[in-house]
Design a protein around this motif. Sequence first.
Motif, PDB file in Angstrom:
ATOM      1  N   ASN A  20      56.582  53.205  27.915  1.00  0.00           N
ATOM      2  CA  ASN A  20      56.761  52.659  26.566  1.00  0.00           C
ATOM      3  C   ASN A  20      55.447  52.575  25.783  1.00  0.00           C
ATOM      4  OD1 ASN A  20      58.354  51.669  24.438  1.00  0.00           O
ATOM      5  ND2 ASN A  20      58.065  49.549  25.076  1.00  0.00           N
ATOM      6  N   GLY A  21      54.590  53.564  25.960  1.00  0.00           N
ATOM      7  CA  GLY A  21      53.349  53.622  25.194  1.00  0.00           C
ATOM      8  C   GLY A  21      52.264  52.663  25.632  1.00  0.00           C
ATOM      9  N   THR A  22      52.436  52.016  26.789  1.00  0.00           N
ATOM     10  CA  THR A  22      51.437  51.047  27.234  1.00  0.00           C
ATOM     11  C   THR A  22      50.271  51.740  27.943  1.00  0.00           C
ATOM     12  OG1 THR A  22      52.540  50.650  29.354  1.00  0.00           O
ATOM     13  CG2 THR A  22      53.139  49.197  27.514  1.00  0.00           C
ATOM     14  N   TYR A  23      49.150  51.025  27.958  1.00  0.00           N
ATOM     15  CA  TYR A  23      47.943  51.468  28.632  1.00  0.00           C
ATOM     16  C   TYR A  23      47.401  50.319  29.472  1.00  0.00           C
ATOM     17  CZ  TYR A  23      47.801  55.087  24.999  1.00  0.00           C
ATOM     18  OH  TYR A  23      48.106  56.116  24.161  1.00  0.00           O
ATOM     19  N   LEU A  24      46.568  50.650  30.413  1.00  0.00           N
ATOM     20  CA  LEU A  24      45.826  49.693  31.213  1.00  0.00           C
ATOM     21  C   LEU A  24      44.833  48.950  30.319  1.00  0.00           C
ATOM     22  CD1 LEU A  24      44.572  48.774  34.034  1.00  0.00           C
ATOM     23  CD2 LEU A  24      43.142  50.786  33.809  1.00  0.00           C
ATOM     24  N   TYR A  25      44.641  47.647  30.558  1.00  0.00           N
ATOM     25  CA  TYR A  25      43.649  46.867  29.818  1.00  0.00           C
ATOM     26  C   TYR A  25      42.683  46.217  30.795  1.00  0.00           C
ATOM     27  CZ  TYR A  25      41.817  43.345  26.504  1.00  0.00           C
ATOM     28  OH  TYR A  25      41.013  42.560  25.717  1.00  0.00           O
ATOM     29  N   ASN A  26      41.477  46.758  30.883  1.00  0.00           N
ATOM     30  CA  ASN A  26      40.387  46.199  31.672  1.00  0.00           C
ATOM     31  C   ASN A  26      39.094  46.761  31.098  1.00  0.00           C
ATOM     32  OD1 ASN A  26      38.462  45.353  33.491  1.00  0.00           O
ATOM     33  ND2 ASN A  26      39.270  46.505  35.231  1.00  0.00           N
ATOM     34  N   ASN A  27      38.404  45.967  30.315  1.00  0.00           N
ATOM     35  CA  ASN A  27      37.181  46.437  29.657  1.00  0.00           C
ATOM     36  C   ASN A  27      36.074  46.833  30.627  1.00  0.00           C
ATOM     37  OD1 ASN A  27      38.221  46.225  27.067  1.00  0.00           O
ATOM     38  ND2 ASN A  27      37.532  44.108  26.818  1.00  0.00           N
ATOM     39  N   LEU A  28      36.154  46.396  31.893  1.00  0.00           N
ATOM     40  CA  LEU A  28      35.138  46.793  32.865  1.00  0.00           C
ATOM     41  C   LEU A  28      35.351  48.231  33.332  1.00  0.00           C
ATOM     42  CD1 LEU A  28      34.684  43.616  35.123  1.00  0.00           C
ATOM     43  CD2 LEU A  28      33.379  44.325  33.096  1.00  0.00           C
ATOM     44  N   GLY A  29      36.576  48.745  33.231  1.00  0.00           N
ATOM     45  CA  GLY A  29      36.855  50.120  33.625  1.00  0.00           C
ATOM     46  C   GLY A  29      36.467  50.428  35.063  1.00  0.00           C
ATOM     47  N   ASN A  30      36.599  49.445  35.958  1.00  0.00           N
ATOM     48  CA  ASN A  30      36.107  49.597  37.329  1.00  0.00           C
ATOM     49  C   ASN A  30      37.193  49.935  38.353  1.00  0.00           C
ATOM     50  OD1 ASN A  30      37.446  47.167  37.400  1.00  0.00           O
ATOM     51  ND2 ASN A  30      35.624  45.921  37.751  1.00  0.00           N
ATOM     52  N   GLY A  31      38.407  50.194  37.916  1.00  0.00           N
ATOM     53  CA  GLY A  31      39.483  50.537  38.844  1.00  0.00           C
ATOM     54  C   GLY A  31      40.130  49.352  39.531  1.00  0.00           C
TER      55      GLY A  31
END
Length: 191
Positions: A20-31
């Motif tokens: 449904n157009g969602t994305y991951l949200y984590n500003n650290l981008g560390n997995g």
Amino acid sequence: MSTYVGKMLYTDPDFASGVNGTYLYNNLGNGNVTVERTSVSESSSGYGLTIKATGSASPGHGGFTWHTDSTANGEYITRIVAKIPKGYNINFGSNATGDNPTYTWLTSQAGTGNWAEYVFRLKCGSSGTFGTTNYFYLSGGSTPTTSSPLIWYVSYATVIYTNEQGAASYVVSAGNDSESGLIAYGINQSS
């Protein structure tokens, strides 16, 4: 009682066809945070999102977003049905949404350990800088680890843009009966 009518921006709210157009949200981008479409028994389609945090993230414990473009005087009502562990709260994050925007939770933000509805209202400013919005993340509780991850589920999620009507209009109502303490929220589709 407040009632909001508008166009549904993300038209697969029960995840029947995808995320449904969602994305991951984590500003650290560390997995340390993942968002996956998985089987969810509470969803009318049988699918939903499983969000898992296994370490440090930002903000809070991370979550999901739509990257919705905000607009001058735009009003967005987000409805999420989620199973959030007790001790954690759902929060709203955003880039610029104009001068003097209004952010309002129309429900409790507290995780219950059971399925619950979370409704949020954003009213953008009339001028200024505008960016993407509708980022949702968890805070509180203990810091997740790989051996003790934070896992939460979403069975329904969408955003209603009240400044525009579509082929079908969607209604979100919020009422409060102060004598009984009951607060009721609902959404339905009308043609």
